[in-house]
Scaffold this active site. Structure first.
Site, PDB file in Angstrom:
ATOM      1  N   VAL A  84       0.820  -1.129  -0.058  1.00 34.01           N
ATOM      2  CA  VAL A  84      -0.066   0.146  -0.035  1.00 34.01           C
ATOM      3  C   VAL A  84       0.967   1.306  -0.040  1.00 34.01           C
ATOM      4  O   VAL A  84       1.695   1.365   0.856  1.00 34.01           O
ATOM      5  CB  VAL A  84      -0.933   0.126   1.141  1.00 34.01           C
ATOM      6  CG1 VAL A  84      -1.639   1.317   1.290  1.00 34.01           C
ATOM      7  CG2 VAL A  84      -1.813  -0.969   1.362  1.00 34.01           C
ATOM      8  N   ASP A  85       0.716   2.339  -0.955  1.00 30.19           N
ATOM      9  CA  ASP A  85       1.455   3.146  -1.181  1.00 30.19           C
ATOM     10  C   ASP A  85       2.802   3.208  -0.909  1.00 30.19           C
ATOM     11  O   ASP A  85       3.429   4.032  -0.096  1.00 30.19           O
ATOM     12  CB  ASP A  85       0.761   4.362  -0.120  1.00 30.19           C
ATOM     13  CG  ASP A  85      -0.910   4.548  -0.485  1.00 30.19           C
ATOM     14  OD1 ASP A  85      -1.110   4.521  -1.408  1.00 30.19           O
ATOM     15  OD2 ASP A  85      -1.372   4.913   0.505  1.00 30.19           O
ATOM     16  N   PHE A  86       3.697   2.286  -1.263  1.00 27.82           N
ATOM     17  CA  PHE A  86       4.916   1.946  -0.876  1.00 27.82           C
ATOM     18  C   PHE A  86       5.929   3.012  -1.267  1.00 27.82           C
ATOM     19  O   PHE A  86       7.242   2.752  -0.986  1.00 27.82           O
ATOM     20  CB  PHE A  86       5.284   0.506  -0.851  1.00 27.82           C
ATOM     21  CG  PHE A  86       5.361  -0.140  -2.363  1.00 27.82           C
ATOM     22  CD1 PHE A  86       6.640  -0.059  -2.825  1.00 27.82           C
ATOM     23  CD2 PHE A  86       4.158  -0.612  -2.808  1.00 27.82           C
ATOM     24  CE1 PHE A  86       6.659  -0.957  -4.026  1.00 27.82           C
ATOM     25  CE2 PHE A  86       4.330  -1.550  -3.949  1.00 27.82           C
ATOM     26  CZ  PHE A  86       5.768  -1.317  -4.729  1.00 27.82           C
ATOM     27  N   PHE A 137      -1.207   0.099  -4.088  1.00 30.36           N
ATOM     28  CA  PHE A 137      -0.800   0.853  -4.982  1.00 30.36           C
ATOM     29  C   PHE A 137       0.696   1.236  -4.872  1.00 30.36           C
ATOM     30  O   PHE A 137       1.568   1.450  -3.769  1.00 30.36           O
ATOM     31  CB  PHE A 137      -1.658   2.450  -4.520  1.00 30.36           C
ATOM     32  CG  PHE A 137      -2.767   2.095  -4.051  1.00 30.36           C
ATOM     33  CD1 PHE A 137      -4.011   1.895  -4.903  1.00 30.36           C
ATOM     34  CD2 PHE A 137      -3.163   1.694  -2.501  1.00 30.36           C
ATOM     35  CE1 PHE A 137      -5.226   1.565  -4.526  1.00 30.36           C
ATOM     36  CE2 PHE A 137      -4.551   1.456  -2.149  1.00 30.36           C
ATOM     37  CZ  PHE A 137      -5.535   1.392  -2.893  1.00 30.36           C
ATOM     38  N   ARG A 193      -2.101   6.528  -6.554  1.00 28.61           N
ATOM     39  CA  ARG A 193      -3.127   7.251  -6.331  1.00 28.61           C
ATOM     40  C   ARG A 193      -2.618   8.594  -5.663  1.00 28.61           C
ATOM     41  O   ARG A 193      -1.372   8.511  -5.016  1.00 28.61           O
ATOM     42  CB  ARG A 193      -4.086   6.418  -5.244  1.00 28.61           C
ATOM     43  CG  ARG A 193      -3.543   5.970  -3.964  1.00 28.61           C
ATOM     44  CD  ARG A 193      -4.430   5.325  -2.987  1.00 28.61           C
ATOM     45  NE  ARG A 193      -3.902   4.892  -1.709  1.00 28.61           N
ATOM     46  CZ  ARG A 193      -4.896   4.594  -0.795  1.00 28.61           C
ATOM     47  NH1 ARG A 193      -6.209   4.455  -0.900  1.00 28.61           N
ATOM     48  NH2 ARG A 193      -4.152   4.173   0.388  1.00 28.61           N
TER      49      ARG A 193
END
Length: 380
Positions: A225-227, A256, A290
């Site tokens: 996630v959002d890494f 994401f 995102r």
């Protein structure tokens, strides 16, 4: 597939990166292998970078968990290296600790003494929801294993990791677990690895109005996630991004890759060039990006350009972007692509994949983003 335990996290991460050498923290056989690598240098644990008896420069310090250097922990070496221009040479080993390089320790260089960054690992296991001694929780920023605030920082051949896992802590909802938070201007990483799950690499700045420049080359970054996230002007060149499989979710999306939070006044956000995005997850189970518009800066206008990069099938080609908040739709932000390849880069719904023109692409280069700073000339 069973959830990966924290003890096996780095071993699985090593396999994902395409290595046969596995480092499993807490697993006796693998830890013995790590210890063997740490002692393999014999009298030369620091390789070609000198030793305390033959110091490379007066401002070079040597760190070795087996006690053959000036210090056994990175934290103690940083504390001793006050002021500007210090170099730390890290012998092979696992440094289980949190480290902060504050803004006063400028122009620092950290060098992994081995050619392979998998042999020098700085790792800890705090998450945003982890309880702090004395009350409260760490939050996303406080979860970072390594925090780098000083300008002019350079790292070579080091693994920065956070091996906190959701499966080990089902009671914790704050699952952000940062491997490294980078805030200083002119921060460069050569042949490094960044291992985590959610919020692995936090490419940020020291304030909302500071436009920190960062450069990552030949690096490996993994997560879910959002890494890769934050507001820095960050160039990621010839890097490998790896999306992880998940057993805690029933369907897509699993996560994401990028979540920029570029300030609205900053004309340059994240640039990914000449890289690869691969996946352990089923096809199309990951979004490319995102936008993150944080509550601390609702005027942010996230910017990400991905060019000349191969995207494997794990990326959702039809809808690669999504919203983090309906109040800030991705279409109103600054996302663009150019000459990407692979099944995850196929343009099947053109309105979902904004493309640069050839003229615009001429300004989407490391030189344009980083100005008079040329960190690609700083190989060690």
């Amino acid at each position: 597939m069973h959830p990966v335990s924290r003890r096996r996290f780095l071993a699985v991460s090593a396999a994902s990166a395409g290595t046969a050498a596995a480092l499993a923290l807490g697993a006796p056989s693998a830890q013995a292998a790590a210890d063997a690598r740490a002692s393999a240098g014999g009298r030369r644990p620091f390789g070609r970078y000198g030793s305390p008896a033959a110091r490379r420069t007066p401002q070079t310090l040597y760190v070795d968990p087996l006690g053959r250097g000036d210090f056994t922990t990175v934290r103690d070496a940083v504390a001793a290296a006050s002021g500007s221009g210090w170099t730390l040479v890290l012998a092979p080993g696992v440094y289980r600790e949190t480290v902060v390089l504050d803004p006063t320790r400028t122009e620092a260089t950290w060098i992994g003494a081995c050619e392979d960054p998998r042999d020098v690992v700085i790792v800890y296991d705090n998450a945003a929801g982890t309880a702090k001694p004395g009350g409260g929780t760490y939050g996303t920023t406080g979860s970072a294993t390594t925090t780098l605030q000083a300008a002019g920082f350079t790292a070579h051949r080091i693994t920065f990791a956070n091996d906190w896992l959701r499966a080990d802590h089902p009671d914790i909802t704050g699952t952000q677990a940062v491997a490294v938070k980078v805030q200083g201007d002119r921060s460069a990483f050569h042949h490094c690895r960044f291992l985590g799950h959610q919020d692995t690499l936090y490419a940020d700045s020291m304030s909302l109005t500071a436009f920190a420049r960062q450069y990552y080359t030949h690096c490996y970054v993994q997560g879910d996630v959002d890494f890769v996230f934050g507001r820095a002007t960050a160039v990621l060149e010839r890097c490998h991004f790896r999306t992880l499989n998940r057993t805690d979710l029933a369907g897509a999306p699993y996560g994401f890759v990028f979540a920029p939070s570029t300030a609205g006044a900053n004309p340059l956000g994240q640039l990914v060039t000449g890289s690869r995005i691969s996946s352990e997850a089923p096809d199309a189970f990951y979004k490319l990006a995102r936008p993150w518009v944080p509550s601390s800066d609702t005027t942010a206008r996230p910017m990400l350009t991905v060019r000349d990069t191969r995207m494997d099938a794990g990326i959702d080609a039809a809808a690669p972007y999504t919203n983090m908040s309906a109040s800030f739709p991705w279409q109103s932000q600054r996302f663009a692509e150019y000459r990407n390849t692979g099944p995850g880069a196929r343009i099947t719904v053109p309105e979902n994949r904004p493309q640069l023109t050839r003229d615009q692409a001429r300004s989407a280069t490391r030189e344009a983003y980083l100005g008079d700073w040329e960190p690609w000339k700083g190989e060690c």
